[in-house]
Design a protein around this motif. Structure first.
Motif, PDB file in Angstrom:
ATOM      1  N   VAL A 193      16.534   3.716  68.327  1.00 52.58           N
ATOM      2  CA  VAL A 193      15.561   3.688  67.237  1.00 52.58           C
ATOM      3  C   VAL A 193      14.929   2.303  67.108  1.00 52.58           C
ATOM      4  N   ARG A 194      15.728   1.273  67.211  1.00 53.09           N
ATOM      5  CA  ARG A 194      15.205  -0.089  67.065  1.00 53.09           C
ATOM      6  C   ARG A 194      14.244  -0.440  68.203  1.00 53.09           C
ATOM      7  N   ALA A 195      14.497   0.090  69.403  1.00 49.98           N
ATOM      8  CA  ALA A 195      13.593  -0.149  70.528  1.00 49.98           C
ATOM      9  C   ALA A 195      12.291   0.642  70.369  1.00 49.98           C
ATOM     10  N   ILE A 196      12.400   1.859  69.857  1.00 50.90           N
ATOM     11  CA  ILE A 196      11.203   2.665  69.599  1.00 50.90           C
ATOM     12  C   ILE A 196      10.328   1.974  68.557  1.00 50.90           C
ATOM     13  N   VAL A 197      10.948   1.521  67.483  1.00 48.82           N
ATOM     14  CA  VAL A 197      10.181   0.846  66.429  1.00 48.82           C
ATOM     15  C   VAL A 197       9.503  -0.411  66.971  1.00 48.82           C
ATOM     16  N   GLY A 198      10.224  -1.188  67.779  1.00 44.46           N
ATOM     17  CA  GLY A 198       9.622  -2.383  68.368  1.00 44.46           C
ATOM     18  C   GLY A 198       8.423  -2.063  69.234  1.00 44.46           C
ATOM     19  N   THR A 199       8.514  -0.972  69.981  1.00 44.57           N
ATOM     20  CA  THR A 199       7.392  -0.540  70.828  1.00 44.57           C
ATOM     21  C   THR A 199       6.209  -0.102  69.974  1.00 44.57           C
ATOM     22  N   LEU A 200       6.481   0.640  68.909  1.00 43.74           N
ATOM     23  CA  LEU A 200       5.412   1.092  68.016  1.00 43.74           C
ATOM     24  C   LEU A 200       4.780  -0.078  67.261  1.00 43.74           C
ATOM     25  N   ILE A 201       5.566  -1.084  66.959  1.00 40.01           N
ATOM     26  CA  ILE A 201       5.008  -2.292  66.324  1.00 40.01           C
ATOM     27  C   ILE A 201       4.011  -2.957  67.267  1.00 40.01           C
ATOM     28  N   ASN A 202       4.349  -3.039  68.539  1.00 43.84           N
ATOM     29  CA  ASN A 202       3.420  -3.623  69.518  1.00 43.84           C
ATOM     30  C   ASN A 202       2.114  -2.831  69.593  1.00 43.84           C
ATOM     31  N   ILE A 203       2.228  -1.516  69.443  1.00 44.25           N
ATOM     32  CA  ILE A 203       1.016  -0.683  69.418  1.00 44.25           C
ATOM     33  C   ILE A 203       0.239  -0.938  68.128  1.00 44.25           C
ATOM     34  N   GLY A 204       0.954  -1.077  67.018  1.00 42.94           N
ATOM     35  CA  GLY A 204       0.305  -1.362  65.743  1.00 42.94           C
ATOM     36  C   GLY A 204      -0.379  -2.714  65.718  1.00 42.94           C
ATOM     37  N   LEU A 205       0.174  -3.655  66.482  1.00 41.75           N
ATOM     38  CA  LEU A 205      -0.449  -4.977  66.608  1.00 41.75           C
ATOM     39  C   LEU A 205      -1.573  -4.973  67.634  1.00 41.75           C
ATOM     40  N   GLU A 206      -1.751  -3.824  68.288  1.00 41.59           N
ATOM     41  CA  GLU A 206      -2.768  -3.599  69.308  1.00 41.59           C
ATOM     42  C   GLU A 206      -2.567  -4.514  70.523  1.00 41.59           C
ATOM     43  N   LYS A 207      -1.292  -4.797  70.794  1.00 41.15           N
ATOM     44  CA  LYS A 207      -0.951  -5.519  72.015  1.00 41.15           C
ATOM     45  C   LYS A 207      -0.990  -4.576  73.212  1.00 41.15           C
TER      46      LYS A 207
END
Length: 244
Positions: A193-207
């Motif tokens: 879950v923590r890895a999924i959230v980190g990946t989604l954060i990167n998408i939210g930051l538009e990285k």
């Protein structure tokens, strides 16, 4: 007789659920309390493992004892012995072959983020002040439901036999300055879950772009996925059983 115990804990002061050789755990503290109150020696078998600092608003464990006891009195006495960051809700009898881990049909986690600095959210939510594109994060979260193999989000060198999980729910919800990610599945991998959230954060930051979620999952490579977000924002919120 076999019994289920339903409880919750704030994980800040514990090295996760499972007993550790040189660190305090929720399992150790709860086992000691129940053994003392029921005047018996038994092992608590949990519904799963949570990492250091992770919380649970609903967790189950089972134990076997031949001691006859009043359920309500036992709950009250165990709670009076436990520290303030662990609370027992109920103890109830189940069939002799009932198992808190293997019988669970689904588990739900939430990850909490506060977008505005809040002194009361320390240890209970992750502070993230940079602007996030939540629509893109939700679009990427839906992609998770298309796959079963989530090796890319698993902690490396684990002893699992399969990386397959069936995710049935994954979405973000914003409530004022609080952002919550909810995810449900039949099982979860360590750190998933923590890895999924980190990946989604990167998408939210538009990285990275939304569609890169598919590339990451199909790579089966942990190094392709995002960072692991801090443990203190993660909660196990529900464990489901066919007979409860």
């Amino acid at each position: 007789m076999r019994y289920f115990i339903e409880f919750a804990y704030k994980g800040t002061n514990y090295h996760g659920w499972q007993i550790q050789p040189e660190a305090i755990s929720v399992q150790e503290v709860l086992t000691k309390a129940t053994n003392l109150i029921l005047k018996d020696t038994f092992e608590l078998v949990g519904a799963g493992r949570t990492d250091a600092g992770v919380h649970a608003s609903q967790m189950y464990a089972h134990f076997d004892t031949e001691v006859d006891f009043n359920f309500e009195d036992a709950v009250r006495k165990v709670n009076s012995y436990l520290p303030e960051d662990i609370a027992v809700f109920r103890i109830f009898p189940v069939s002799a072959d009932a198992h808190t881990r293997f019988d669970a049909t689904a588990r739900t986690y939430e990850y909490h983020i506060h977008l505005k600095k809040n002194v009361f959210s320390k240890d209970l939510s992750w502070y993230h002040f940079r602007k996030l594109n939540i629509d893109k994060m939700n679009e990427a979260a839906k992609i998770l439901l298309e796959y079963e193999d989530f090796e890319c989000f698993s902690k490396t060198h684990t002893d699992v036999f399969t990386f397959n999980c069936t995710i049935t729910e994954a979405h973000w919800q914003l409530n004022n300055d609080n952002l919550v990610f909810t995810i449900s599945a039949n099982r979860f991998l360590r750190n998933m879950v923590r890895a999924i959230v980190g990946t989604l954060i990167n998408i939210g930051l538009e990285k990275i772009e939304v569609q890169e979620m598919r590339t990451i999952i199909e790579s089966k490579n942990r190094g392709k996925a995002g960072f692991s977000v801090p443990a203190h924002g993660l909660y196990l919120t529900k464990v489901s059983y066919p007979y409860i």
